[in-house]
Design a protein around this motif. Structure first.
Motif, PDB file in Angstrom:
ATOM      1  N   SER A   1       0.832  -1.208   0.000  1.00  0.00           N
ATOM      2  CA  SER A   1       0.000   0.000   0.000  1.00  0.00           C
ATOM      3  C   SER A   1       0.867   1.259   0.000  1.00  0.00           C
ATOM      4  CB  SER A   1      -0.960  -0.003   1.193  1.00  0.00           C
ATOM      5  OG  SER A   1      -0.286   0.388   2.363  1.00  0.00           O
ATOM      6  N   LEU A   2       2.114   1.125   0.448  1.00  0.00           N
ATOM      7  CA  LEU A   2       3.031   2.266   0.467  1.00  0.00           C
ATOM      8  C   LEU A   2       3.858   2.339  -0.823  1.00  0.00           C
ATOM      9  CD1 LEU A   2       4.296   1.837   4.148  1.00  0.00           C
ATOM     10  CD2 LEU A   2       2.807   3.672   3.316  1.00  0.00           C
ATOM     11  N   GLY A   3       3.675   1.332  -1.690  1.00  0.00           N
ATOM     12  CA  GLY A   3       4.421   1.304  -2.954  1.00  0.00           C
ATOM     13  C   GLY A   3       5.873   0.907  -2.765  1.00  0.00           C
ATOM     14  N   VAL A   4       6.163   0.129  -1.709  1.00  0.00           N
ATOM     15  CA  VAL A   4       7.547  -0.284  -1.434  1.00  0.00           C
ATOM     16  C   VAL A   4       7.732  -1.744  -1.855  1.00  0.00           C
ATOM     17  CG1 VAL A   4       9.284  -0.641   0.373  1.00  0.00           C
ATOM     18  CG2 VAL A   4       7.694   1.282   0.537  1.00  0.00           C
ATOM     19  N   GLU A   5       8.775  -1.985  -2.689  1.00  0.00           N
ATOM     20  CA  GLU A   5       9.058  -3.368  -3.114  1.00  0.00           C
ATOM     21  C   GLU A   5      10.258  -3.893  -2.343  1.00  0.00           C
ATOM     22  OE1 GLU A   5       7.757  -3.859  -7.660  1.00  0.00           O
ATOM     23  OE2 GLU A   5       9.522  -2.584  -7.383  1.00  0.00           O
ATOM     24  N   ILE A   6      10.246  -5.189  -2.042  1.00  0.00           N
ATOM     25  CA  ILE A   6      11.411  -5.782  -1.370  1.00  0.00           C
ATOM     26  C   ILE A   6      11.863  -7.027  -2.136  1.00  0.00           C
ATOM     27  CG2 ILE A   6      10.824  -4.904   0.916  1.00  0.00           C
ATOM     28  CD1 ILE A   6       9.895  -7.772   1.643  1.00  0.00           C
ATOM     29  N   ASP A   7      13.115  -7.440  -1.840  1.00  0.00           N
ATOM     30  CA  ASP A   7      13.649  -8.649  -2.462  1.00  0.00           C
ATOM     31  C   ASP A   7      13.021  -9.884  -1.841  1.00  0.00           C
ATOM     32  OD1 ASP A   7      15.525  -7.352  -4.158  1.00  0.00           O
ATOM     33  OD2 ASP A   7      16.785  -6.950  -2.402  1.00  0.00           O
ATOM     34  N   SER A   8      13.154 -11.033  -2.548  1.00  0.00           N
ATOM     35  CA  SER A   8      12.796 -12.303  -1.897  1.00  0.00           C
ATOM     36  C   SER A   8      13.953 -13.277  -2.044  1.00  0.00           C
ATOM     37  CB  SER A   8      11.499 -12.868  -2.464  1.00  0.00           C
ATOM     38  OG  SER A   8      11.530 -12.819  -3.856  1.00  0.00           O
ATOM     39  N   LEU A   9      13.974 -14.290  -1.208  1.00  0.00           N
ATOM     40  CA  LEU A   9      15.084 -15.246  -1.207  1.00  0.00           C
ATOM     41  C   LEU A   9      15.117 -16.023  -2.515  1.00  0.00           C
ATOM     42  CD1 LEU A   9      14.655 -16.853   2.349  1.00  0.00           C
ATOM     43  CD2 LEU A   9      16.414 -15.220   1.640  1.00  0.00           C
ATOM     44  N   THR A  10      16.328 -16.280  -3.025  1.00  0.00           N
ATOM     45  CA  THR A  10      16.444 -17.212  -4.156  1.00  0.00           C
ATOM     46  C   THR A  10      16.339 -18.623  -3.572  1.00  0.00           C
ATOM     47  OG1 THR A  10      18.822 -17.421  -3.900  1.00  0.00           O
ATOM     48  CG2 THR A  10      18.042 -15.651  -5.367  1.00  0.00           C
ATOM     49  N   GLU A  11      16.137 -19.607  -4.432  1.00  0.00           N
ATOM     50  CA  GLU A  11      16.051 -21.003  -3.975  1.00  0.00           C
ATOM     51  C   GLU A  11      17.345 -21.384  -3.249  1.00  0.00           C
ATOM     52  OE1 GLU A  11      14.184 -23.693  -2.786  1.00  0.00           O
ATOM     53  OE2 GLU A  11      12.981 -22.230  -3.879  1.00  0.00           O
ATOM     54  N   GLU A  12      18.489 -20.939  -3.852  1.00  0.00           N
ATOM     55  CA  GLU A  12      19.806 -21.262  -3.277  1.00  0.00           C
ATOM     56  C   GLU A  12      19.937 -20.668  -1.864  1.00  0.00           C
ATOM     57  OE1 GLU A  12      22.907 -19.201  -5.264  1.00  0.00           O
ATOM     58  OE2 GLU A  12      24.492 -20.525  -4.536  1.00  0.00           O
ATOM     59  N   GLN A  13      19.475 -19.431  -1.705  1.00  0.00           N
ATOM     60  CA  GLN A  13      19.559 -18.777  -0.385  1.00  0.00           C
ATOM     61  C   GLN A  13      18.655 -19.480   0.639  1.00  0.00           C
ATOM     62  OE1 GLN A  13      18.433 -14.882  -1.765  1.00  0.00           O
ATOM     63  NE2 GLN A  13      20.505 -14.082  -1.475  1.00  0.00           N
ATOM     64  N   ARG A  14      17.464 -19.850   0.174  1.00  0.00           N
ATOM     65  CA  ARG A  14      16.526 -20.539   1.086  1.00  0.00           C
ATOM     66  C   ARG A  14      17.149 -21.842   1.588  1.00  0.00           C
ATOM     67  NH1 ARG A  14      11.408 -19.130   0.870  1.00  0.00           N
ATOM     68  NH2 ARG A  14      11.596 -18.580  -1.334  1.00  0.00           N
ATOM     69  N   GLU A  15      17.750 -22.579   0.632  1.00  0.00           N
ATOM     70  CA  GLU A  15      18.383 -23.851   0.975  1.00  0.00           C
ATOM     71  C   GLU A  15      19.512 -23.635   1.991  1.00  0.00           C
ATOM     72  OE1 GLU A  15      20.167 -26.525  -2.120  1.00  0.00           O
ATOM     73  OE2 GLU A  15      18.061 -26.425  -2.784  1.00  0.00           O
ATOM     74  N   TYR A  16      20.311 -22.588   1.749  1.00  0.00           N
ATOM     75  CA  TYR A  16      21.447 -22.275   2.640  1.00  0.00           C
ATOM     76  C   TYR A  16      20.955 -22.043   4.071  1.00  0.00           C
ATOM     77  CZ  TYR A  16      25.579 -19.856   4.430  1.00  0.00           C
ATOM     78  OH  TYR A  16      26.665 -19.486   5.184  1.00  0.00           O
ATOM     79  N   LEU A  17      19.852 -21.317   4.182  1.00  0.00           N
ATOM     80  CA  LEU A  17      19.321 -21.006   5.519  1.00  0.00           C
ATOM     81  C   LEU A  17      18.793 -22.249   6.230  1.00  0.00           C
ATOM     82  CD1 LEU A  17      17.425 -17.643   4.930  1.00  0.00           C
ATOM     83  CD2 LEU A  17      19.593 -17.999   6.097  1.00  0.00           C
ATOM     84  N   HIS A  18      18.439 -23.270   5.443  1.00  0.00           N
ATOM     85  CA  HIS A  18      17.911 -24.478   6.065  1.00  0.00           C
ATOM     86  C   HIS A  18      18.953 -25.586   6.197  1.00  0.00           C
ATOM     87  CE1 HIS A  18      14.044 -22.542   5.086  1.00  0.00           C
ATOM     88  NE2 HIS A  18      13.740 -23.079   6.262  1.00  0.00           N
TER      89      HIS A  18
END
Ligand code: ADE
Length: 417
Positions: A394-411
C-alpha cells in the motif's frame, strides 16, 4: 433505528464523523485491502461481534471492515475519555450498535459495556480486557456462545496471561498486541508520537530544552523517549527491568531512580502498565511547574487521588494546575491515557497495521472454531508477515525475496567454514 440500538452524544455530529472516518481510511491502505477481500469472502458472515475499544476514526474503519465481512457489531469505548463523539454518531447512523460518549462517568462506562454484552457477542474485541473480565466474573452464561476473542493492548494481554495461569480463562483469546506488526509499530511509533500530541494540545509547551522523564522502557516507553529526544529534550528513563534499563542507557538516555528523577524533571510521562509509579511523595520533590502525563492504559500510574487532596484549577481543556505546598504541579488529561484523552490516539497510518491484525485474528478464530483451547494465542507468523507485505504494497515499497539457493542455505547445517 429502533430505540436502544445506540446511545451517543449528538447525532448532528454524524456528517463530521463520516468525513473523519474517510480521512482515516485514506491512510489505512492495508486494512482497505483486507476489507476488499472480506467483502468478497464474508468470513464473519452472521457473527455477532462485541467490542470495547476506543471509539475513534481508526476503530470505525475496523468496524466497517468487519461489517463488510458479514459481521453484526456492537461497540463501546474502553476509556471514559477517549470516544470521538462525531465518529460514534457516524457509526450509529450507519446502523452500528454504538454506546459511548466522551466524558462518561464510571457508572455510565459500565452501563455501556453492559449494552454490548446484552447483544450476546460470539466474538469479543477488547482493549484492556474489561469485556473479558465482565464476562468471566458476571456473565458466565454468555461463555457457551462465544467462539473466542482478541486483545489489543499490552496491559490487556498481561491480564489475560494472568487468567491463563490461574486456569480461569474460559474461551480462546488472540493477543493481537503480540504480533510484530502490532507492537513494533503501534506501541513504538503510535504511542511515541501521540503522547506528545496529547501533552502539546493540553499545554502547548515547548519541549526543546526540557528534561523529560519517561517511566518505563517497553515498546511504548522507547517510542516516547525517542520522540522526546527528537523534539530536543534531555531524556531520563526510569525502569525496574535491568535489561531494559541497560538498553536505555546504551541508547544514550540517562537512567536513574524515580526519587532522583523527580527532583530534576520538567515533564513526567508514565508508560509502565503498573500502578503508583509517581506517588505524592515524588510529586512533593518536584520543581515548581512540573507537568505530569500518563500514557499507560489505566489511570493508576500517577497518584491522581493524592493530587486531588490539594487545591486545583482547570487551566484549559485537559490541563489542571494543583497547588502542592506552594508549588504548581500540572496534570494532563486527568491522568488517563494522554494521547486519547486529550488528542486523537495513534495516527491512522500505524493503526492500519494493528487493525489488520484485529481483522485477521477474528477471521482466524472463526476458521478455527471449536479447535482452539482456552489459551492465549499469538497470530501465526505468516499472517503477521502478510500484514507487513500488505502495508508495504500500500506504500508502494518493493522488497527482495530469497532465491532457492539462499533458502536452501538457511535451512542447511553442513555448510560451514
Ligand atoms: N489506541 C491508540 N490509538 C488508537 C486509535 N487511534 N484508535 C483506536 N485505538 C487506539
Amino acid at each position: 433505528m429502533e430505540e436502544g440500538m445506540f446511545n451517543v452524544k449528538d447525532m448532528k455530529l454524524a456528517e463530521k464523523g463520516k468525513l473523519n472516518i474517510e480521512w482515516a481510511e485514506a491512510q489505512m491502505g492495508a486494512l482497505m485491502k483486507v476489507r476488499e477481500r472480506f467483502e468478497r469472502e464474508k468470513p464473519l458472515k452472521g457473527i455477532r461481534v462485541g467490542m470495547a475499544l476506543h471509539i475513534t476514526k481508526e476503530t470505525a474503519a475496523l468496524v466497517r471492515t468487519m461489517v463488510k465481512g458479514g459481521a453484526d457489531v456492537a461497540i463501546t469505548g474502553c476509556n471514559p475519555l477517549s470516544t470521538q463523539d462525531d465518529v460514534a454518531a457516524a457509526l450509529a447512523k450507519e446502523g452500528i450498535r454504538v454506546y459511548g460518549w466522551k466524558g462518561e462517568t464510571r457508572e455510565e462506562y459500565y452501563q455501556n459495556l453492559q449494552s454490548v454484552l446484552s447483544f450476546k457477542p460470539q466474538l469479543t474485541v477488547d482493549d484492556g480486557g474489561d469485556l473479558v473480565h465482565e464476562i468471566h466474573t458476571k456473565h458466565q452464561e454468555l461463555i457457551q456462545g462465544i467462539i473466542g476473542g482478541t486483545e489489543e493492548t499490552t496491559t490487556g494481554v498481561i491480564r489475560l496471561r494472568a487468567m491463563e495461569e490461574d486456569k480461569a480463562l474460559r474461551y480462546p483469546l488472540i493477543a493481537v498486541n503480540d504480533s510484530e506488526t502490532k507492537h513494533l509499530f503501534d506501541n513504538y511509533l503510535g504511542t511515541g508520537q501521540s503522547t506528545f500530541d496529547g501533552i502539546i494540545r493540553a499545554s502547548n509547551i515547548l519541549i526543546a530544552g526540557k528534561t523529560v522523564v519517561v517511566a518505563g522502557f517497553g515498546d511504548c516507553g522507547r517510542g516516547v523517549a525517542s520522540r522526546a529526544k527528537g523534539l530536543g529534550a534531555r531524556v531520563i528513563v526510569t525502569e525496574v527491568n535491568p535489561v531494559r534499563a541497560l538498553q536505555a542507557f546504551h541508547e544514550g538516555y540517562e537512567v536513574m531512580k524515580m526519587e532522583n528523577a523527580a527532583r530534576v524533571g520538567d515533564i513526567f510521562i508514565t508508560v509502565t502498565g503498573d500502578k503508583r509509579i509517581i506517588t505524592i511523595e515524588h510529586v512533593k520533590k518536584m520543581k515548581d511547574g512540573a507537568i505530569l502525563a500518563n500514557a499507560g492504559h489505566f489511570d493508576v500510574e500517577l497518584d491522581v487521588e493524592g493530587l486531588r487532596k490539594y487545591p486545583s484549577k482547570q487551566i484549559r481543556a485537559g490541563f489542571e494546575r494543583f497547588d502542592v505546598g506552594g508549588k504548581h504541579i500540572y496534570l494532563c488529561g486527568e491522568g488517563r491515557l494522554v494521547n486519547l484523552a486529550v488528542a486523537e490516539g495513534h495516527p491512522s497510518g500505524v493503526m492500519d497495521l494493528s487493525f489488520c491484525n484485529q481483522a485477521l485474528a477474528l477471521e482466524y478464530l472463526v476458521k478455527n472454531r471449536g479447535k482452539l483451547e482456552n489459551r492465549v494465542y499469538v497470530l501465526p507468523r505468516e499472517l503477521d508477515e502478510g500484514v507487513a507485505m500488505l502495508k508495504l504494497k500500500s506504500l508502494g515499497v518493493e522488497i527482495d525475496s530469497l532465491t532457492e539457493e539462499q533458502r536452501e542455505y538457511l535451512h542447511s547445517w553442513n555448510q560451514g567454514t
